[in-house]
Scaffold this active site. Structure first.
Site, PDB file in Angstrom:
ATOM      1  N   CYS A   2       0.801  -1.177  -0.152  1.00 51.14           N
ATOM      2  CA  CYS A   2       0.105   0.110  -0.132  1.00 51.14           C
ATOM      3  C   CYS A   2       0.727   1.091  -0.108  1.00 51.14           C
ATOM      4  CB  CYS A   2      -0.768   0.171   1.319  1.00 51.14           C
ATOM      5  SG  CYS A   2      -1.869  -1.554   1.643  1.00 51.14           S
ATOM      6  N   ARG A  27       4.407   1.101  -7.266  1.00 49.56           N
ATOM      7  CA  ARG A  27       4.579   0.136  -6.212  1.00 49.56           C
ATOM      8  C   ARG A  27       3.899  -0.912  -6.359  1.00 49.56           C
ATOM      9  NH1 ARG A  27       6.171   2.574  -0.844  1.00 49.56           N
ATOM     10  NH2 ARG A  27       4.397   1.002  -0.140  1.00 49.56           N
ATOM     11  N   TRP A  77      -2.751  -2.473  -1.566  1.00 51.99           N
ATOM     12  CA  TRP A  77      -2.348  -3.805  -2.191  1.00 51.99           C
ATOM     13  C   TRP A  77      -3.057  -4.926  -0.865  1.00 51.99           C
ATOM     14  CZ3 TRP A  77       1.642  -5.479  -5.833  1.00 51.99           C
ATOM     15  CH2 TRP A  77       2.056  -6.637  -5.480  1.00 51.99           C
ATOM     16  N   ASN A 103      -1.026   1.384   5.769  1.00 54.99           N
ATOM     17  CA  ASN A 103      -0.064   0.317   5.244  1.00 54.99           C
ATOM     18  C   ASN A 103       0.584  -0.487   6.448  1.00 54.99           C
ATOM     19  OD1 ASN A 103       1.799  -0.904   3.505  1.00 54.99           O
ATOM     20  ND2 ASN A 103       3.170   0.839   3.406  1.00 54.99           N
ATOM     21  N   GLY A 104       0.426  -1.764   6.094  1.00 56.55           N
ATOM     22  CA  GLY A 104       1.018  -2.772   7.149  1.00 56.55           C
ATOM     23  C   GLY A 104       0.128  -3.680   7.394  1.00 56.55           C
ATOM     24  N   GLU A 486      19.763 -21.417  -7.137  1.00 56.26           N
ATOM     25  CA  GLU A 486      19.218 -20.175  -7.282  1.00 56.26           C
ATOM     26  C   GLU A 486      20.301 -19.060  -7.367  1.00 56.26           C
ATOM     27  OE1 GLU A 486      16.716 -18.621  -8.058  1.00 56.26           O
ATOM     28  OE2 GLU A 486      16.822 -16.551  -7.142  1.00 56.26           O
ATOM     29  N   LYS A 490      20.867 -16.751 -10.492  1.00 54.17           N
ATOM     30  CA  LYS A 490      20.924 -15.287 -10.356  1.00 54.17           C
ATOM     31  C   LYS A 490      22.406 -14.823 -11.177  1.00 54.17           C
ATOM     32  CE  LYS A 490      17.793 -14.050  -9.296  1.00 54.17           C
ATOM     33  NZ  LYS A 490      17.078 -15.052  -9.192  1.00 54.17           N
ATOM     34  N   GLU A 493      21.454 -15.107 -15.133  1.00 54.40           N
ATOM     35  CA  GLU A 493      20.334 -13.933 -15.658  1.00 54.40           C
ATOM     36  C   GLU A 493      20.889 -12.524 -15.491  1.00 54.40           C
ATOM     37  OE1 GLU A 493      15.946 -15.010 -13.859  1.00 54.40           O
ATOM     38  OE2 GLU A 493      17.702 -14.956 -12.120  1.00 54.40           O
ATOM     39  N   HIS A 509      30.152 -37.294 -10.178  1.00 53.70           N
ATOM     40  CA  HIS A 509      29.328 -38.124 -11.238  1.00 53.70           C
ATOM     41  C   HIS A 509      29.378 -37.287 -12.525  1.00 53.70           C
ATOM     42  CE1 HIS A 509      28.390 -41.003  -8.318  1.00 53.70           C
ATOM     43  NE2 HIS A 509      27.825 -40.017  -7.356  1.00 53.70           N
ATOM     44  N   LYS A 608       9.954 -10.538 -17.190  1.00 52.30           N
ATOM     45  CA  LYS A 608       9.352 -10.625 -15.676  1.00 52.30           C
ATOM     46  C   LYS A 608       8.378 -11.971 -15.459  1.00 52.30           C
ATOM     47  CE  LYS A 608       9.280  -9.534 -11.492  1.00 52.30           C
ATOM     48  NZ  LYS A 608      10.346 -10.392 -10.810  1.00 52.30           N
TER      49      LYS A 608
HETATM   50  C1  G6P Z   1      10.481 -15.444 -15.109  1.00 47.91           C
HETATM   51  C2  G6P Z   1      11.301 -14.540 -14.523  1.00 47.91           C
HETATM   52  C3  G6P Z   1      11.892 -15.321 -13.106  1.00 47.91           C
HETATM   53  C4  G6P Z   1      10.898 -15.952 -12.354  1.00 47.91           C
HETATM   54  C5  G6P Z   1       9.993 -17.045 -13.299  1.00 47.91           C
HETATM   55  C6  G6P Z   1       8.731 -17.353 -12.660  1.00 47.91           C
HETATM   56  O1  G6P Z   1      11.275 -16.244 -15.696  1.00 47.91           O
HETATM   57  O2  G6P Z   1      12.299 -13.822 -15.059  1.00 47.91           O
HETATM   58  O3  G6P Z   1      12.409 -14.247 -12.383  1.00 47.91           O
HETATM   59  O4  G6P Z   1      11.451 -16.769 -11.346  1.00 47.91           O
HETATM   60  O5  G6P Z   1       9.556 -16.318 -14.493  1.00 47.91           O
HETATM   61  O6  G6P Z   1       8.027 -16.328 -12.281  1.00 47.91           O
HETATM   62  P1  G6P Z   1       6.670 -16.460 -11.373  1.00 47.91           P
HETATM   63  O7  G6P Z   1       6.249 -15.082 -11.338  1.00 47.91           O
HETATM   64  O8  G6P Z   1       5.813 -17.485 -11.628  1.00 47.91           O
HETATM   65  O9  G6P Z   1       7.218 -16.692  -9.998  1.00 47.91           O
END
Ligand code: G6P
Length: 613
Positions: A2, A27, A77, A103-104, A486, A490, A493, A509, A608
């Protein structure tokens, strides 16, 4: 999350509020509203048209009075209650004289609401926030001024708030207070402003001040005074803001990625708020699935993509260990076409930041078609995944703008581990004391994440020495394995470098054949039980000339013998490590990407939210 804005003493209250709300749209929000206040009257308008809500509100305000000198506005939100106009802020007390925006999350809203209803109050929304308007109404009726009434009301409130309250019997005053959720005050000639974020009031206020936790401020057209919630006077810290709008939207950071990485303590904290009752029961207000239904679960399948898939992999360890349920984790795009087996008692959990990833939605649809019950873990309220699922748990990381996911990951792990604890509670696989212990460990995570973030300079120094590297292997065991996956994702990407994540035990292996001088091996080495095994893996790669970076606990005294670089993190329980250990790996990927001149917010070729199969 929010957004809030307020102004006293304006010649253009409506314009200030609407423009401010437009500047808070970035936001993310689902509904919006304003209240204009003059002596004896409050004029309110609200709209719930998703991301068009401020535009819809503008139309609603075509007939708004022009001469009201004060007002408050809000972009919501949704957390408690659907994104509908009745749940949009501002909320009013029974008399319509007190208006609040918030907000909160008010954690004890259920008890407070019950108490207030008992005393005759009528509620018009299902939000947690509305209780504050009614609490203040009662205290005002006892003769307290708005500041004192708000202060005493907030002493009764548990949880997080950036809150502003007005009363049309004191139209030249706004009282605003903060705990956890951000709040700034701005001053200019003849008018005083407040906002959750600087951009909302950037071009109106001349000087800006930060409100700290547990402080309450009284704004008048002439300026403001601040006290603690304990009543003692305090001085607000002036902020030196020479930002343009774009910088202000990034909170002063260079890009959304670094802003979002820095917001991770709050993402976890917000996701954990109001999830535990006084008797220790873990609760999800939004879950829409009964305890009996959860008790009938015999098997869990998690489906997700990308970073969310890694959070799901962490959840496998937590649900199996704590709830003693067998768990499979599937890549959503594979699940659907695999002719999956859904037996009675199969619970499918779709994990997604956006709630709109088509592969994840199709996988959960397939599961539902075959008779599974589906829970969505979504960061976006009312997203398609959340709407279609039988039940939902929201992560509360706030809008994530940067394409590569960071804060959503830690919030997903926190939400999934909470769900694991709830399943354990219902199945009796953990004692109440064990659930309490794990919940306490979860609530300590934000502090440890903040400590890891504070060590960014150490990570940068390592990254600066490795800008020539091209090949990375990330290794981990147990929950360190999804963390390694992960970390590798990162790096891929953000930097476009080759990076692979592996279960450390798999090293011999296959991947060991690729290890040679110039290759960088990043090891997540924080699990004490797995420590010796990781040390042997590292000795193996070191003997073949790799450069080793280890993420290791502060107490680890032996790691230096096998690692060229050590990224230290505070010690936490093994199940909590992914949320802490991922921080240096995100910071590392970020630092290398910046060093190579990459666009960290918008990596090439990536989107995204992927809404095509
Ligand atoms: C795209 C984004 C990733 C994300 C994935 C899954 O590949 O670039 O950052 O992890 O989608 O998205 P979601 O909204 O389902 O978590």
């Amino acid at each position: 999350m929010c957004g809030i804005i307020g102004v006293v003493g304006s010649s253009n209250t409506l314009g200030t509020l609407l423009e401010g709300l437009e500047r808070l749209e970035y936001r993310g929000y689902d509904s919006a509203g304003i209240a204009l206040v003059r002596h004896g009257h409050t004029w309110r308008a609200r709209a719930a048209s998703g991301t068009e809500s401020v535009a819809a509100l503008r139309s609603e305000c075509a007939s708004a009075p022009a001469d009201y000198p004060s007002g408050i506005g809000h972009t919501r939100w949704a957390t408690h209650g659907a994104p509908e106009a009745v749940n949009a802020h501002p909320h009013l007390d029974c008399s319509g004289q007190v208006a609040i925006i918030h907000n909160g999350i008010i954690e004890n809203h259920v008890e407070l609401r019950a108490e207030l209803v008992e005393r005759g109050h009528t509620f018009t929304s299902v939000t947690d926030s509305e209780v504050v308007a009614h609490l203040i109404e009662e205290l005002r009726a006892q003769g307290l001024d708005l500041l004192e009434a708000a202060r005493q009301a907030l002493l009764r409130v548990r949880g997080a708030f950036a809150l502003a309250v007005m009363d049309c019997r004191e139209p030249d005053v706004i009282v605003a207070a903060r705990r956890i959720s951000p709040l700034v005050v701005g001053t200019a000639d003849g008018a005083t402003y407040l906002a959750s974020d600087v951009p909302a009031i950037l071009d109106r206020a001349q000087s800006f001040y930060a409100v700290n936790d547990d402080e309450i401020v009284r704004l008048t057209p002439a300026g403001f005074m601040a006290i603690g919630l304990d009543g003692a006077p305090v001085r607000l810290r002036q902020l030196h803001i020479d930002w343009d709008l774009e910088t202000a939207e990034k909170g002063g950071f260079d890009d959304f990625m670094s802003k979002e990485i820095s917001e991770q303590p709050d993402a976890v904290r917000a996701t954990l708020l109001d999830r535990r009752r006084a008797d220790g029961t873990i609760v999800f207000d939004e879950l829409r699935m009964s305890d009996d239904e959860l008790r009938e679960v015999k098997r869990v399948v998690l489906v997700a993509c990308g970073t969310s898939h890694h959070a799901a992999q962490v959840a496998k360890y937590a649900i199996e260990r704590w709830a003693r349920l067998s768990v499979d984790v599937d890549i959503a795009s594979e699940y659907r076409y695999r002719d999956p087996i859904v037996e009675i008692g199969t619970l499918v959990i779709g994990v997604s930041q956006s709630g709109e990833t088509i592969d994840t939605i199709q996988a959960t649809r397939e599961a539902q078609r075959r008779g599974a019950r589906v829970v969505a873990i979504s960061n976006v309220v009312d997203a398609s995944l959340a709407r279609e699922a039988d039940a939902v748990v929201y992560t509360r990381a706030g809008l994530e703008v940067s394409v590569a996911s960071t804060k959503a990951f830690v919030a997903q792990v926190a939400a999934l581990e909470l769900l694991a604890l709830r399943l354990a509670q219902l199945r009796g696989t953990l004692t109440p004391a064990q659930v309490d212990l794990h919940f306490a460990q979860l609530t300590s995570v934000p502090g440890h994440v903040a400590t890891a973030l504070a060590r960014e300079a150490d990570v940068k120094a390592v990254a600066a020495q490795l800008l020539d590297a091209h090949d990375y292997f990330f290794l981990g065991r147990h929950v360190g394995f999804p963390t390694a996956l992960e970390g590798a994702l990162k790096l891929k990407e953000l930097t476009y470098l080759h990076a692979e994540g592996y279960a450390a035990g798999e090293l011999k292996h296959g991947p060991l054949a690729l290890i040679e001088p110039g290759v960088i091996v990043v090891a997540v080495a924080t699990d004490p039980v797995m420590h010796e095994k990781i040390l042997s893996n590292l000795a193996e790669v070191k003997a073949r000339g790799a450069t080793v970076i280890a993420v290791a606990r502060d107490e680890d005294t032996v790691i230096d013998a096998v690692a060229d670089f050590v990224l230290r993190v505070p010690s936490v329980d093994a199940m909590m490590t992914p949320m802490v250990d991922i921080v240096p790996l995100q910071l590392f990927a970020y630092a290398v990407a910046r060093g190579l001149g990459r666009n960290v917010d918008r990596p090439r070729n990536l989107a995204k939210t992927v809404t095509v199969e």
